[in-house]
Design a protein around this motif. Structure first.
Motif, mmCIF file in Angstrom:
data_model
loop_
_atom_site.group_PDB
_atom_site.id
_atom_site.type_symbol
_atom_site.label_atom_id
_atom_site.label_comp_id
_atom_site.label_asym_id
_atom_site.label_seq_id
_atom_site.Cartn_x
_atom_site.Cartn_y
_atom_site.Cartn_z
ATOM 1 N N LYS A 97 0.827 -1.211 0.000
ATOM 2 C CA LYS A 97 0.000 0.000 0.000
ATOM 3 C C LYS A 97 0.859 1.257 0.000
ATOM 4 O O LYS A 97 0.689 2.150 -0.842
ATOM 5 C CB LYS A 97 -0.918 0.004 1.244
ATOM 6 C CG LYS A 97 -1.722 -1.269 1.433
ATOM 7 C CD LYS A 97 -2.558 -1.232 2.693
ATOM 8 C CE LYS A 97 -1.766 -1.238 3.994
ATOM 9 N NZ LYS A 97 -1.046 -2.476 4.297
ATOM 10 N N SER A 98 1.794 1.313 0.964
ATOM 11 C CA SER A 98 2.624 2.521 1.062
ATOM 12 C C SER A 98 3.453 2.693 -0.198
ATOM 13 O O SER A 98 3.623 3.812 -0.699
ATOM 14 C CB SER A 98 3.553 2.419 2.268
ATOM 15 O OG SER A 98 2.816 2.364 3.455
ATOM 16 N N THR A 99 3.965 1.578 -0.721
ATOM 17 C CA THR A 99 4.801 1.666 -1.912
ATOM 18 C C THR A 99 3.999 2.210 -3.091
ATOM 19 O O THR A 99 4.485 3.045 -3.854
ATOM 20 C CB THR A 99 5.370 0.279 -2.240
ATOM 21 O OG1 THR A 99 5.983 -0.243 -1.066
ATOM 22 C CG2 THR A 99 6.386 0.361 -3.351
HETATM 23 N N1 LIG Z 1 12.652 0.938 0.232
HETATM 24 C C1 LIG Z 1 12.415 -0.386 0.185
HETATM 25 N N2 LIG Z 1 13.434 -1.242 -0.063
HETATM 26 C C2 LIG Z 1 13.212 -2.576 -0.133
HETATM 27 N N3 LIG Z 1 12.019 -3.140 0.038
HETATM 28 C C3 LIG Z 1 10.952 -2.361 0.286
HETATM 29 C C4 LIG Z 1 11.101 -0.937 0.380
HETATM 30 N N4 LIG Z 1 9.890 -0.399 0.640
HETATM 31 C C5 LIG Z 1 9.028 -1.429 0.707
HETATM 32 N N5 LIG Z 1 9.654 -2.601 0.510
HETATM 33 C C6 LIG Z 1 9.014 -3.916 0.468
HETATM 34 O O1 LIG Z 1 7.864 -3.818 -0.323
HETATM 35 C C7 LIG Z 1 6.781 -4.522 0.248
HETATM 36 C C8 LIG Z 1 5.593 -3.627 0.423
HETATM 37 O O2 LIG Z 1 5.876 -2.674 1.466
HETATM 38 P P1 LIG Z 1 4.876 -1.522 1.859
HETATM 39 O O3 LIG Z 1 5.601 -0.626 2.801
HETATM 40 O O4 LIG Z 1 4.316 -0.922 0.642
HETATM 41 O O5 LIG Z 1 3.747 -2.294 2.645
HETATM 42 P P2 LIG Z 1 2.402 -1.732 3.311
HETATM 43 O O6 LIG Z 1 1.279 -2.361 2.589
HETATM 44 O O7 LIG Z 1 2.436 -0.274 3.377
HETATM 45 O O8 LIG Z 1 2.481 -2.363 4.761
HETATM 46 P P3 LIG Z 1 2.113 -1.758 6.203
HETATM 47 O O9 LIG Z 1 0.675 -2.027 6.412
HETATM 48 O O10 LIG Z 1 2.933 -2.570 7.140
HETATM 49 O O11 LIG Z 1 2.464 -0.322 6.206
HETATM 50 C C9 LIG Z 1 7.311 -5.141 1.512
HETATM 51 O O12 LIG Z 1 7.665 -6.475 1.242
HETATM 52 C C10 LIG Z 1 8.534 -4.326 1.840
HETATM 53 O O13 LIG Z 1 9.484 -5.124 2.498
#
Ligand SMILES: Nc1ncnc2c1ncn2[C@@H]1O[C@H](COP(=O)(O)OP(=O)(O)OP(=O)(O)O)[C@@H](O)[C@H]1O
Ligand SMILES: [Mg+2]
Lengths: 433, 262
Positions: free
Chosen positions: B56-58
């Motif tokens: 999501k954050s990505t």
């Molecule tokens: N800068 C980065 N370098 C390497 N891997 C990353 C990076 N940012 C995110 N990831 C990987 O990408 C995937 C998605 O991460 P993301 O932060 O988007 O999750 P999220 O859905 O926001 O989770 P949460 O609910 O915990 O915030 C994860 O497997 C994370 O380890």
């Protein structure tokens, strides 16, 4: 907005005098340490340390390192380091020395001591320093090579560029006008020094009043009036006291005679004159005011501190942190060149070892002055005070008769202890180390 | 499969404000976002749901300029745009509250609120007093109990820091607002104020992406919910047409609810 009551509670908690003055306790600690140091040296030198003559010398010896220390504050605040400053100073000094002795007089067809030569040589030096600094900043910011490595390489490179440019020789005597920036050869004299004290005091008081007015206009809390007045008086006393000391150092009669002779006059009986503020010190004061304003009041300064506090946040806020790195290193390079003017003018020559170990003194000055190596924290005045403390320590030990190796051992240890004290202080006051 | 649902809404609301089309981004071997397509209309709140690490954050960082996507395209008001850094995003009136808040800890609230967009006077000097006055005004709306205007934000509580980050995002007249778990550290009263704020901004016609783990809250605040799992889009649903259990099923099992399966 009628919310004044919200920020000015009817019965304010009884604050300590210090809290009301809002003087930063760290600064007080530093001033305290400095005073103790001076008194101790004065005691062990039978009163020779705190004479107008020695204070004058101490001041002009401090300027070169202090100028670079102000730039080092910006570097360290952005979480970088610059180990090349001493060598960069040498390269700039070499460039300016060669320019004013070997190149410019021929090129312009004027004498060695022409003021135009001095001015042009300084401009060339400043451009050179800024360009080298910017280049190092580009390596750090855009190619992401750690500053430690870039400037460690620079330490070797620029030291030897200087050597190459001068074939390792002492270059001099330097241009007469150029020598005015060395300290004792160029001072304001008594009248102008007092005039400066007056102008500086008025300006400082005006700044205090303006800042208070601005806060009141926006209904923000202000210090009690007595605290504000006390600070005003303190500033005035400090400025006039400092100038009084520099004026109290009198020009030797032999030298006065020569000055009068040069004007075709005779030295009147019983005439005496003090040196007053050296141009180099004046330059440092102006620089301190300008850079403090830059640090606190401009976007550039704000971004430097933001980047040091949280580089990711700065980047996400739209700050171009790479370009910022280039600018910060360019500023450092500029200041190295400025410092080179003062240092070589003070020695009246460019020497091959000029600026050797200055990187240590400069970093020590910044750190002793409260710049946190973890970034985001530091002040210009702190770094200048740090430089003054370092120089006092060194000169004091020399006067007391401490052997040279022990002097360096003490300076090295003081640096480490200062950082330890700083870490402990920050832990106690809740800041980050 | 999302487009058919997008269009029925699109007909009564005009063109989408934001279209994220076929976005992919990988970190090393991890496919963090895998061909995801989502859109957002003016005056709409789209919730992004998914387990930790779902991407999501990505995904939203591609829109806010923090990351550069490997492939896909972003359209704003129907026009393809290049967002290569946070400055580009700000230029398109995209404001973001990051999960990490992205505050400079050594600076105070107003310095953070205006970071990168300081108010300056005629001489180009930062107008500290003006900035603080503005900060007091907006914080008065968001978190009336907030008092620490001159302390560095490192001295603030998690919730206070979050209010500063929210204030920064809403102060500058955003058209597109990205909120990554904006209420994670907030107390019930402050959470309620943020909920009211979201409703108000929505009425003003902003489009909001809201990442939130609280399904109940998503049902209340959002119009649609996009669910992600392992970087892929599970589906986009109108929150009125699904139950909380349906949403949970989508997040955990990665399956679209039976009654909506086309
Ligand atoms: N800068 C980065 N370098 C390497 N891997 C990353 C990076 N940012 C995110 N990831 C990987 O990408 C995937 C998605 O991460 P993301 O932060 O988007 O999750 P999220 O859905 O926001 O989770 P949460 O609910 O915990 O915030 C994860 O497997 C994370 O380890
Ligand atoms: Mg996340």
């Amino acid at each position: 907005m009628k919310a004044a009551t919200a920020h000015a509670p009817a019965t304010p908690k009884k604050k300590s005098v210090l809290a009301a003055l809002e003087i930063d306790t760290r600064l007080l600690g530093m001033i305290g340490a400095f005073v103790v140091l001076c008194l101790a040296f004065n005691f062990f030198t039978d009163g020779r340390f705190l004479t107008p003559r020695n204070i004058f010398n101490l001041t002009i010896q401090t300027v070169s390192v202090a100028i670079m220390a102000t730039g080092m504050v910006f570097i360290i605040v952005t979480r970088h380091i610059d180990l090349s400053v001493g060598s960069l100073l040498a390269t700039c000094s070499a460039v300016m020395a060669m320019a004013q002795t070997a190149i410019l007089p021929d090129l312009l067809g004027v004498g060695l001591d022409s003021p135009v030569v001095a001015a042009l040589a300084i401009v060339v030096g400043l451009v050179c320093g800024t360009a080298i600094g910017a280049f190092q900043g580009w390596l750090v910011g855009y190619l992401v090579i750690p500053a430690f490595i870039v400037t460690l390489g620079g330490l070797l490179v620029w030291r030897n560029v200087a050597w190459y440019l001068t074939s390792g020789q002492t270059i001099g005597p330097l241009n007469e006008t150029y020598l005015l920036f060395g300290g004792i050869n160029g001072t304001l004299g008594e009248t102008l020094s007092w005039a400066f004290a007056l102008v500086a005091t008025v300006a400082a008081l005006w700044a205090l009043v303006a800042s208070r007015r601005n806060k009141v206009a926006h209904e923000m809390p202000v210090k009690p009036m007595w605290a504000e007045s006390a600070i005003g008086v303190l500033i005035a006393v400090a400025i006039f006291g400092f100038v009084a000391l520099l004026v109290a150092y009198e020009i030797p009669s032999g030298r006065l005679e020569r000055i009068f002779e040069a004007r075709g006059e005779v030295l009147p009986e019983g005439y005496s004159a003090g040196y007053g503020i050296p141009f180099s010190v004046l330059a440092l004061i102006v620089l301190a005011v300008v850079l403090t304003t830059v640090a606190r009041k401009t976007r550039f300064g704000r971004y430097v501190f933001a980047t040091g506090g949280n580089p990711d946040a700065a980047e996400l806020s739209g700050i171009n942190t790479r370009m910022l790195t280039v600018k910060v290193f360019a500023l450092m390079g500029f200041l190295c060149a400025l410092s080179a003017v003062v240092a070589s003018a003070r020695l009246t020559n460019h020497t091959n070892d000029i600026g050797t170990l200055d990187e240590l003194r400069v970093i020590a000055a910044a750190v002793i002055g409260g710049t946190a190596l973890s970034g985001g924290v530091g002040t210009i005045y702190g770094a200048i005070l740090g430089a003054l403390i370092m120089q006092s320590l060194q000169s004091g030990m020399a006067m007391v008769g401490v052997d040279a190796p022990f002097q360096n051992i003490v300076v090295g240890m003081v640096l480490v202890v200062a950082v330890l004290v700083d870490i402990l202080y920050r832990k106690r006051t809740g800041g980050k180390a | 499969m999302s487009t058919d649902r997008g269009t029925d809404r699109g007909q009564d609301r005009g063109a989408p404000l934001v279209e994220l089309r076929d976005i992919s981004i990988a970190f090393g071997g991890v496919q963090a976002v895998d061909h995801v397509t989502v859109d957002l209309y003016p005056g709409e709140v789209v919730g992004l749901l998914g387990h930790n690490g779902a991407g999501k954050s990505t995904l939203i960082k591609c829109l806010s300029g923090a990351y550069r996507m490997d492939s896909g395209e972003i359209r704003i008001n129907g026009n393809k745009v290049e967002i290569n850094n946070p400055r580009d995003a700000r230029r398109h009136n995209i404001e973001t509250i990051y999960q990490t808040l992205a505050l400079a800890d050594n600076l105070d609230a107003s310095a953070n609120l205006f970071l990168g967009r300081e108010i300056t006077n005629a001489l180009g000097m930062i107008d500290e007093a003006q900035m603080e006055a503005e900060t007091r005004r907006i914080m008065g709306r968001l978190n009336p109990n907030f008092r620490k205007f001159s302390a560095p934000v490192s001295a603030l509580s998690g919730g206070q820091r979050q209010s500063v980050a929210i204030a920064r995002a809403v102060y500058f007249n955003a058209k597109i607002l990205i909120m990554d778990e904006p209420t994670a550290a907030l107390g019930p009263q402050e959470t309620q104020m943020v909920a009211e704020l979201i409703d108000e901004l929505k009425r003003q016609g902003l489009g909001i992406f809201l990442i939130d783990h609280d399904i109940h809250q998503v049902k209340q605040l959002c119009d649609r919910a996009a669910v992600m799992k392992n970087g892929q889009l599970v589906g986009i649903v109108k929150v009125d047409e699904v139950s909380e259990d349906d949403l949970l099923g989508m997040i955990i099992a990665g399956k679209r609810p039976e009654h909506l399966a086309a």
